[in-house]
Design an enzyme around this catalytic site. Structure first.
Site, PDB file in Angstrom:
ATOM      1  N   TRP A   1      34.024  49.849  22.221  1.00  0.00           N
ATOM      2  CA  TRP A   1      32.771  49.449  21.802  1.00  0.00           C
ATOM      3  C   TRP A   1      31.547  50.194  22.316  1.00  0.00           C
ATOM      4  O   TRP A   1      30.643  50.446  21.657  1.00  0.00           O
ATOM      5  CB  TRP A   1      32.662  47.827  21.980  1.00  0.00           C
ATOM      6  CG  TRP A   1      31.679  47.180  21.502  1.00  0.00           C
ATOM      7  CD1 TRP A   1      31.549  46.705  20.347  1.00  0.00           C
ATOM      8  CD2 TRP A   1      30.387  46.957  22.061  1.00  0.00           C
ATOM      9  NE1 TRP A   1      30.134  46.053  19.850  1.00  0.00           N
ATOM     10  CE2 TRP A   1      29.565  46.203  21.183  1.00  0.00           C
ATOM     11  CE3 TRP A   1      29.807  47.197  23.446  1.00  0.00           C
ATOM     12  CZ2 TRP A   1      28.254  45.887  21.470  1.00  0.00           C
ATOM     13  CZ3 TRP A   1      28.604  46.671  23.607  1.00  0.00           C
ATOM     14  CH2 TRP A   1      27.696  46.041  22.737  1.00  0.00           C
TER      15      TRP A   1
ATOM     16  N   GLY B   1      35.253  46.690  15.566  1.00  0.00           N
ATOM     17  CA  GLY B   1      35.680  45.566  16.325  1.00  0.00           C
ATOM     18  C   GLY B   1      34.639  44.767  16.822  1.00  0.00           C
ATOM     19  O   GLY B   1      34.737  43.890  17.470  1.00  0.00           O
ATOM     20  N   ASP B   2      33.303  45.299  16.415  1.00  0.00           N
ATOM     21  CA  ASP B   2      32.118  44.245  16.841  1.00  0.00           C
ATOM     22  C   ASP B   2      32.099  43.228  15.853  1.00  0.00           C
ATOM     23  O   ASP B   2      32.245  43.226  14.650  1.00  0.00           O
ATOM     24  CB  ASP B   2      31.049  45.232  16.450  1.00  0.00           C
ATOM     25  CG  ASP B   2      29.714  44.482  16.860  1.00  0.00           C
ATOM     26  OD1 ASP B   2      29.235  44.783  17.964  1.00  0.00           O
ATOM     27  OD2 ASP B   2      29.098  43.808  15.959  1.00  0.00           O
ATOM     28  N   LEU B   3      32.075  42.046  16.445  1.00  0.00           N
ATOM     29  CA  LEU B   3      32.033  40.882  15.770  1.00  0.00           C
ATOM     30  C   LEU B   3      30.645  40.602  15.008  1.00  0.00           C
ATOM     31  O   LEU B   3      30.929  39.968  13.998  1.00  0.00           O
ATOM     32  CB  LEU B   3      31.946  39.577  16.817  1.00  0.00           C
ATOM     33  CG  LEU B   3      33.367  39.276  17.621  1.00  0.00           C
ATOM     34  CD1 LEU B   3      33.107  38.207  18.715  1.00  0.00           C
ATOM     35  CD2 LEU B   3      34.299  38.951  16.648  1.00  0.00           C
TER      36      LEU B   3
ATOM     37  N   TRP C   1      24.841  44.054  11.029  1.00  0.00           N
ATOM     38  CA  TRP C   1      24.443  43.357  11.990  1.00  0.00           C
ATOM     39  C   TRP C   1      23.034  42.287  11.522  1.00  0.00           C
ATOM     40  O   TRP C   1      23.038  41.187  12.224  1.00  0.00           O
ATOM     41  CB  TRP C   1      23.820  44.333  13.077  1.00  0.00           C
ATOM     42  CG  TRP C   1      24.785  44.798  14.110  1.00  0.00           C
ATOM     43  CD1 TRP C   1      25.830  43.967  14.587  1.00  0.00           C
ATOM     44  CD2 TRP C   1      25.021  46.072  14.459  1.00  0.00           C
ATOM     45  NE1 TRP C   1      26.527  44.674  15.484  1.00  0.00           N
ATOM     46  CE2 TRP C   1      26.028  45.958  15.474  1.00  0.00           C
ATOM     47  CE3 TRP C   1      24.179  47.202  14.482  1.00  0.00           C
ATOM     48  CZ2 TRP C   1      26.498  47.341  16.135  1.00  0.00           C
ATOM     49  CZ3 TRP C   1      24.658  48.350  15.091  1.00  0.00           C
ATOM     50  CH2 TRP C   1      25.715  48.339  15.904  1.00  0.00           C
TER      51      TRP C   1
END
Length: 239
Positions: A149, A168-170, A210
């Site tokens: 990340w 993998g970024d929430l 995002w």
């Protein structure tokens, strides 16, 4: 010593590149159009750091901390060193790093980063610009405390790489669930598969996801004005 400030500025030719990225995403994926229409123009900016070491050191300090706390600790760290360089970190005892507020794990990570910068394992900014994304991720991820990340954020925000999708970024996963109307977060594998259609502009797609995650409610009635934000928020597990 004063803390080095990381200025943000649009990359050269950013307006044209952003327009091409958005046009591609709108044509390639109707699902993403909702986020594009609600958020507005793509406004990603580069964060400038004096070196790869400085960029990654700050990232390590910020892991799993609020911005306010991390900024305070990073300022103490910089002030405690004769110069904010790998050599200065290696010359500072562990107790000196801990005195700035670093946990033992972060002090060890910072020392490992400094050692790998001095022996050439971690590329300089100039060297990194000549390397492909996969090589940079591999070399940076070898540093203690620097996971995939963090390496991907370095690619996006310090090198301005246009085709990075941090699966993998929430925040990215939450944004994708919102724009698709899914009840559950996508797996990194599923997100990567869907994201193939966004190439070679997956960084722009990530930015919109995002922003979608920040908006939460994507109904047009819930959005009085376009959002103007640039960076991701690191989740507690983000490295």
């Amino acid at each position: 010593m004063a803390e080095p400030k990381a200025a943000a500025a649009a990359a050269p030719g950013a307006a044209g590149a952003a327009a091409r990225a958005v046009a591609h995403l709108r044509a390639a994926d109707p699902v993403l159009r909702l986020a594009i229409d609600l958020v507005g123009p793509y406004e990603a900016e580069l964060r400038h750091a004096p070196s790869t070491f400085a960029a990654l050191a700050e990232a390590i300090v910020h892991q799993q901390l609020s911005t306010t706390v991390a900024t305070t600790i990073f300022g103490r760290l910089v002030a405690a060193l004769a110069a904010f360089t790998p050599e200065a970190v290696l010359a500072t005892p562990d107790e000196g790093l801990r005195a700035a507020g670093l946990s033992r794990a972060k002090a060890l990570a910072l020392a490992d980063l400094a050692a790998r910068c001095t022996n050439g394992e971690v590329p300089t900014l100039e060297e990194a610009r000549a390397l492909d994304d996969a090589t940079i991720v591999e070399r940076l991820s070898a540093v203690r405390g620097v996971g995939r990340w963090t390496a991907e954020m370095f690619l996006i925000f310090h090198l301005g790489r246009p085709d990075v999708l941090p699966t993998g970024d929430l925040g990215v996963r939450r944004g994708f669930a919102l724009v698709t109307g899914a009840a559950d977060l996508p797996t990194p594998k599923a997100l990567a598969a869907h994201g193939e259609r966004w190439a070679p502009h997956r960084t722009a797609a990530s930015w919109y996801l995002w922003r979608a995650a920040e908006l939460g409610d994507l109904s047009p009635a819930a959005q009085p004005a376009p959002v103007r934000r640039n960076g991701p928020k690191q989740d507690a597990a983000g490295q």
